[in-house]
Scaffold this motif. Structure first.
Motif, PDB file in Angstrom:
ATOM      1  N   TRP A 149     -16.367 -45.314  -7.983  1.00 29.78           N
ATOM      2  CA  TRP A 149     -15.423 -45.997  -7.209  1.00 29.78           C
ATOM      3  C   TRP A 149     -16.564 -46.748  -6.224  1.00 29.78           C
ATOM      4  CZ3 TRP A 149      -9.878 -45.125  -6.095  1.00 29.78           C
ATOM      5  CH2 TRP A 149      -9.773 -43.993  -6.828  1.00 29.78           C
ATOM      6  N   GLU A 153     -12.928 -50.480  -4.768  1.00 25.62           N
ATOM      7  CA  GLU A 153     -11.517 -49.963  -5.339  1.00 25.62           C
ATOM      8  C   GLU A 153     -10.715 -49.659  -4.245  1.00 25.62           C
ATOM      9  OE1 GLU A 153     -12.784 -49.051  -9.597  1.00 25.62           O
ATOM     10  OE2 GLU A 153     -14.729 -49.029  -9.177  1.00 25.62           O
ATOM     11  N   ALA A 157      -7.047 -49.291  -3.522  1.00 25.87           N
ATOM     12  CA  ALA A 157      -6.414 -47.819  -3.708  1.00 25.87           C
ATOM     13  C   ALA A 157      -5.387 -47.663  -2.430  1.00 25.87           C
ATOM     14  CB  ALA A 157      -7.177 -47.481  -4.241  1.00 25.87           C
ATOM     15  N   SER A 162      -1.948 -45.550  -4.150  1.00 24.45           N
ATOM     16  CA  SER A 162      -2.403 -45.693  -5.273  1.00 24.45           C
ATOM     17  C   SER A 162      -4.004 -45.118  -5.383  1.00 24.45           C
ATOM     18  CB  SER A 162      -1.823 -46.502  -6.242  1.00 24.45           C
ATOM     19  OG  SER A 162      -3.340 -47.769  -5.810  1.00 24.45           O
ATOM     20  N   SER A 166      -5.081 -44.967  -9.178  1.00 21.49           N
ATOM     21  CA  SER A 166      -5.955 -45.156  -9.442  1.00 21.49           C
ATOM     22  C   SER A 166      -6.963 -44.384 -10.544  1.00 21.49           C
ATOM     23  CB  SER A 166      -5.845 -45.578  -8.392  1.00 21.49           C
ATOM     24  OG  SER A 166      -5.349 -46.773  -8.127  1.00 21.49           O
ATOM     25  N   ARG A 169      -5.198 -43.094 -14.044  1.00 19.53           N
ATOM     26  CA  ARG A 169      -6.052 -44.803 -14.591  1.00 19.53           C
ATOM     27  C   ARG A 169      -7.741 -44.280 -14.698  1.00 19.53           C
ATOM     28  NH1 ARG A 169      -4.943 -48.040 -17.998  1.00 19.53           N
ATOM     29  NH2 ARG A 169      -5.447 -50.315 -18.161  1.00 19.53           N
ATOM     30  N   LYS A 170      -8.712 -44.715 -13.811  1.00 16.78           N
ATOM     31  CA  LYS A 170      -9.825 -44.093 -14.017  1.00 16.78           C
ATOM     32  C   LYS A 170      -9.382 -43.029 -15.382  1.00 16.78           C
ATOM     33  CE  LYS A 170     -12.761 -45.510 -11.068  1.00 16.78           C
ATOM     34  NZ  LYS A 170     -13.307 -46.704 -10.971  1.00 16.78           N
ATOM     35  N   ILE A 184     -10.479 -50.593 -11.088  1.00 14.67           N
ATOM     36  CA  ILE A 184      -9.352 -50.758 -10.404  1.00 14.67           C
ATOM     37  C   ILE A 184      -8.542 -51.397 -10.157  1.00 14.67           C
ATOM     38  CG2 ILE A 184      -8.811 -47.715 -10.794  1.00 14.67           C
ATOM     39  CD1 ILE A 184      -8.855 -48.365  -7.594  1.00 14.67           C
ATOM     40  N   ASP A 185      -9.665 -52.608  -9.490  1.00 14.32           N
ATOM     41  CA  ASP A 185      -9.381 -53.243  -8.474  1.00 14.32           C
ATOM     42  C   ASP A 185      -8.837 -54.721  -9.685  1.00 14.32           C
ATOM     43  OD1 ASP A 185     -11.520 -52.719  -8.880  1.00 14.32           O
ATOM     44  OD2 ASP A 185     -12.262 -54.574  -6.985  1.00 14.32           O
ATOM     45  N   GLU A 187      -8.444 -54.293 -12.873  1.00 19.26           N
ATOM     46  CA  GLU A 187      -8.271 -53.944 -14.132  1.00 19.26           C
ATOM     47  C   GLU A 187      -9.466 -54.037 -15.347  1.00 19.26           C
ATOM     48  OE1 GLU A 187      -5.884 -52.227 -14.621  1.00 19.26           O
ATOM     49  OE2 GLU A 187      -5.105 -51.752 -12.452  1.00 19.26           O
TER      50      GLU A 187
END
Length: 190
Positions: A149, A153, A157, A162, A166, A169-170, A184-185, A187
């Protein structure tokens, strides 16, 4: 010098669960100070360690604040924290620095994971970006998954509240596509 217990007591005042919104604002204020390298009353690197763990805790994850492990009275390792969330058991490593993060934190975390039960994963949180070598090493740690991260990110989050979502998701992207540095920021994989 401030002790680990004092840091934990301090960060836990950054909201009780019943005052969640105020706590999030306090964490965002601390995050802004970290980004500006202006963190009064915190030793270098400590604010990021405690901020990350507290953010997960405020979202309902079970956490362990920074701690050390010892064998026969000798400190073996210092762990920046642990997060237990949604079936994942994660060791946390935090790097608050301005230069890109090289392979050392990834290699260190990999060694720490080798001493843990199978299934534990690692997460490296960094205020800076990662070097190409760090990205490659993280990608080839399949037996000891290490998710990366970077600062944008963390910012995303925290602002979206999140951290747990997050993380899932990762982890899913890493499991399915063998990509530990999914952004994640954005996508996307960068």
């Amino acid at each position: 010098m401030t002790t680990a217990a004092e840091y934990q007591r301090r960060i836990e005042t950054y909201a009780l669960l019943r005052r969640y919104r105020k706590g999030r604002a306090q964490l965002l204020d601390l995050w802004t100070q970290i980004q500006a390298c202006d963190i009064p009353n915190w030793e270098p690197g400590k604010a990021l360690e405690y901020l990350i763990i507290r953010a997960f805790q405020l979202e309902g994850a079970d956490v362990t604040y920074p701690y050390s492990t010892a064998i026969a009275g000798t400190v073996l390792e210092q762990i920046d924290g642990a997060v237990y969330s949604d079936g994942l058991s994660c060791l946390v490593e935090c790097k608050d620095q301005t230069s890109n993060v090289a392979i050392e934190p990834v290699a260190k975390l990999r060694s720490q994971l080798l001493r843990r039960p199978a299934g534990a994963i690692g997460i490296v949180f960094s205020t800076a970006r990662f070097t190409e070598a760090a990205l490659i090493l993280a990608q080839y740690n399949a037996n000891q998954a290490i998710l990366l991260w970077q600062g944008s990110e963390i910012d995303y989050a925290l602002r979206q509240q999140s951290m747990r979502r997050s993380l899932l998701r990762k982890y899913r992207i890493c499991l399915e596509q063998v990509i530990p540095f999914y952004r994640i920021d954005l996508e996307e994989v960068v």
